[in-house]
Design an enzyme around this catalytic site. Structure first.
Site, mmCIF file in Angstrom:
data_model
loop_
_atom_site.group_PDB
_atom_site.id
_atom_site.type_symbol
_atom_site.label_atom_id
_atom_site.label_comp_id
_atom_site.label_asym_id
_atom_site.label_seq_id
_atom_site.Cartn_x
_atom_site.Cartn_y
_atom_site.Cartn_z
ATOM 1 N N SER A 125 0.842 -1.203 0.000
ATOM 2 C CA SER A 125 0.000 0.000 0.000
ATOM 3 C C SER A 125 0.869 1.241 0.000
ATOM 4 C CB SER A 125 -0.857 -0.027 1.267
ATOM 5 O OG SER A 125 -1.416 1.233 1.497
ATOM 6 N N TYR A 149 -1.714 -1.081 10.869
ATOM 7 C CA TYR A 149 -1.981 -1.634 9.532
ATOM 8 C C TYR A 149 -0.783 -1.382 8.612
ATOM 9 C CZ TYR A 149 -3.622 -1.797 4.735
ATOM 10 O OH TYR A 149 -3.717 -2.062 3.391
ATOM 11 N N LYS A 153 2.145 -3.928 6.553
ATOM 12 C CA LYS A 153 2.567 -3.905 5.141
ATOM 13 C C LYS A 153 4.090 -3.739 5.045
ATOM 14 C CE LYS A 153 -1.442 -4.586 3.438
ATOM 15 N NZ LYS A 153 -1.765 -5.902 2.884
HETATM 16 N N1 LIG Z 1 -8.711 -1.197 -0.615
HETATM 17 C C1 LIG Z 1 -7.672 -0.419 -0.336
HETATM 18 O O1 LIG Z 1 -7.835 0.803 -0.171
HETATM 19 C C2 LIG Z 1 -6.270 -0.996 -0.278
HETATM 20 C C3 LIG Z 1 -5.178 -0.129 -0.459
HETATM 21 C C4 LIG Z 1 -3.891 -0.654 -0.376
HETATM 22 C C5 LIG Z 1 -3.703 -2.010 -0.099
HETATM 23 N N2 LIG Z 1 -4.782 -2.816 0.081
HETATM 24 C C6 LIG Z 1 -4.562 -4.248 0.366
HETATM 25 O O2 LIG Z 1 -5.121 -5.013 -0.676
HETATM 26 C C7 LIG Z 1 -5.593 -6.277 -0.172
HETATM 27 C C8 LIG Z 1 -7.036 -6.460 -0.571
HETATM 28 O O3 LIG Z 1 -7.787 -5.346 -0.101
HETATM 29 P P1 LIG Z 1 -9.348 -5.199 -0.364
HETATM 30 O O4 LIG Z 1 -9.647 -3.753 -0.398
HETATM 31 O O5 LIG Z 1 -9.769 -6.066 -1.482
HETATM 32 O O6 LIG Z 1 -9.887 -5.754 1.031
HETATM 33 P P2 LIG Z 1 -11.068 -6.789 1.351
HETATM 34 O O7 LIG Z 1 -11.266 -6.752 2.825
HETATM 35 O O8 LIG Z 1 -12.230 -6.538 0.471
HETATM 36 O O9 LIG Z 1 -10.409 -8.183 0.907
HETATM 37 C C9 LIG Z 1 -9.570 -8.920 1.769
HETATM 38 C C10 LIG Z 1 -10.135 -10.327 1.851
HETATM 39 O O10 LIG Z 1 -9.272 -11.122 2.670
HETATM 40 C C11 LIG Z 1 -10.083 -11.963 3.478
HETATM 41 N N3 LIG Z 1 -9.260 -12.340 4.631
HETATM 42 C C12 LIG Z 1 -8.714 -11.523 5.569
HETATM 43 N N4 LIG Z 1 -7.993 -12.270 6.440
HETATM 44 C C13 LIG Z 1 -8.092 -13.566 6.042
HETATM 45 C C14 LIG Z 1 -7.581 -14.785 6.525
HETATM 46 N N5 LIG Z 1 -6.804 -14.842 7.615
HETATM 47 N N6 LIG Z 1 -7.876 -15.931 5.857
HETATM 48 C C15 LIG Z 1 -8.651 -15.893 4.742
HETATM 49 N N7 LIG Z 1 -9.176 -14.769 4.227
HETATM 50 C C16 LIG Z 1 -8.885 -13.605 4.884
HETATM 51 C C17 LIG Z 1 -11.335 -11.152 3.788
HETATM 52 O O11 LIG Z 1 -12.448 -11.968 4.099
HETATM 53 C C18 LIG Z 1 -11.531 -10.386 2.480
HETATM 54 O O12 LIG Z 1 -12.392 -11.097 1.603
HETATM 55 C C19 LIG Z 1 -5.364 -6.220 1.348
HETATM 56 O O13 LIG Z 1 -4.137 -6.851 1.634
HETATM 57 C C20 LIG Z 1 -5.255 -4.736 1.634
HETATM 58 O O14 LIG Z 1 -4.499 -4.478 2.775
HETATM 59 C C21 LIG Z 1 -6.069 -2.345 -0.021
#
Ligand SMILES: NC(=O)c1ccc[n+]([C@@H]2O[C@H](COP(=O)([O-])OP(=O)(O)OC[C@H]3O[C@@H](n4cnc5c(N)ncnc54)[C@H](O)[C@@H]3O)[C@@H](O)[C@H]2O)c1
Length: 338
Positions: A125, A149, A153
């Protein structure tokens, strides 16, 4: 045909990436525990792709479940999305965030190593840049984290770098996302936050549809053109395409890399509100409230390296991001709860 494992597969970014990988001719197997997503996503993916999703419900911190998953079929690479992602929640519940995000990464890496799979795309991120000293942000800027958080990362990136240093067969693509927004053009999948949305666009969408009365704009006294915070919003389908490009490079070329996935353009909160009003034809009433502690004034990417290494650049602008978000919102006013 190579099989790619998506962890956190039914989440917002992973579900869009799943479709993009299939469209690129890759086989996908997904794992998620639905801690922040809905099983309904699988029905939508089935309808959109015409293929029944190959999916396992499991917590990726469970080593037995991970070993069973790798034993089912050879996996060419893992795209590791599974993590908790709410910055403010992470400051209130640091242990939950460190436990889940780091345990998930370590357990997945251990299962990969035990099964001879050493290619990973990691969801990092722009938060790892902390408060940048200048803009746009390039990959070689200093890194810091201002909340648990962000620490998960940063530590995740360090773990993968150390793995690569210890064993040159490990190839990792670390993708630093800026601000993912929008939804699939079909309106069938999109972001479905649980409770109060933490991010701007889903909040604006819920105000526009009437689920919430007004938007709170945190500060209009930042050193930006209109005083509100500026971020690099990127369409989730562009982000998905970035994952396909990163995977294709990992599969074809030795070595690891870290790239920004952003558009290179910043938009203020008030610009997003205005664009959303145009896309939806609805008013988005807002109040200016004090700044939130920890928020930075402005942040946008230098996306040059991703273009050079992957031949990838974002295609969609803010109008399209808002239009697709609004289509998803109007077709699914309660998200995936039907
Ligand atoms: N959306 C944002 O703004 C953003 C920005 C930068 C980075 N990210 C990163 O991108 C990735 C995806 O983000 P997103 O926005 O799609 O989030 P999201 O919460 O929609 O998707 C994450 C998924 O991981 C699953 N999950 C979490 N812990 C788990 C575990 N221990 N076992 C199995 N499943 C698990 C959740 O149920 C969820 O479906 C994450 O790593 C997040 O940190 C997101």
């Amino acid at each position: 045909m190579a099989t790619i494992l998506l962890t956190g597969a039914t989440g917002y970014i992973a579900s869009h990436t799943w479709l993009a990988l299939q469209a690129a001719g890759l086989r996908v197997v997904g794992v998620d525990d639905f801690s922040n997503s809905s099983p309904e996503v699988l029905n939508r993916l089935h309808a959109l792709s015409g293929q029944a999703p190959d999916f396992v419900r499991a917590n990726v911190c469970d080593p037995v479940a991970m070993q069973a998953l790798f034993a089912r079929q050879p996996i060419a690479a893992v795209v590791h999305f599974a993590a908790f992602k709410a910055v403010y929640e992470s400051t209130a519940q640091p242990l939950v965030y460190y436990r889940n995000n780091l345990d998930a990464l370590l357990t997945v890496c251990e299962a990969m190593r035990a099964n001879g799979c050493r290619r990973m795309v990691f969801s990092s991120s722009a938060t790892v840049y902390g408060d940048p000293v200048r803009l746009p942000i390039a990959e070689d800027f200093a890194l810091s984290a201002t909340n648990p958080y962000g620490q998960t990362k940063l530590i995740g990136e360090t773990i993968l770098r150390d793995l690569g240093a210890a064993d040159a067969q490990w190839q990792t693509a670390t993708l630093r996302y800026f601000n993912p927004v929008g939804a699939h053009a079909s309106g069938r999948i999109g972001e479905d936050p649980r409770g109060t949305p933490n991010n701007l666009m889903p909040y604006v969408a819920q105000v526009a549809i009437g689920r919430r009365p007004r938007l709170a704009v945190f500060g209009n006294d930042y050193p930006t053109p209109d005083g509100t915070g500026v971020r690099d919003y990127i369409h989730v389908d562009d982000l998905a395409a970035g994952h396909v490009a990163a995977l294709q490079r990992l599969l074809a070329t030795p070595g690891s890399f870290t790239v920004n996935l952003g558009t290179g353009r910043g938009h203020s909160v008030l610009e997003v509100v205005a664009a959303y009003q145009r896309a939806s034809g609805r008013e988005v009433p807002y109040d200016i409230v004090p700044r939130r502690p920890g928020d930075i004034a402005a942040c946008w990417a230098d996306p040059t390296l991703a273009q050079q290494l992957l031949g990838w650049r974002a295609a969609h602008g803010l109008e399209r991001m808002c239009a697709d978000s609004w289509r998803w919102q109007t077709q699914n006013p309660q998200g995936f709860s039907v």
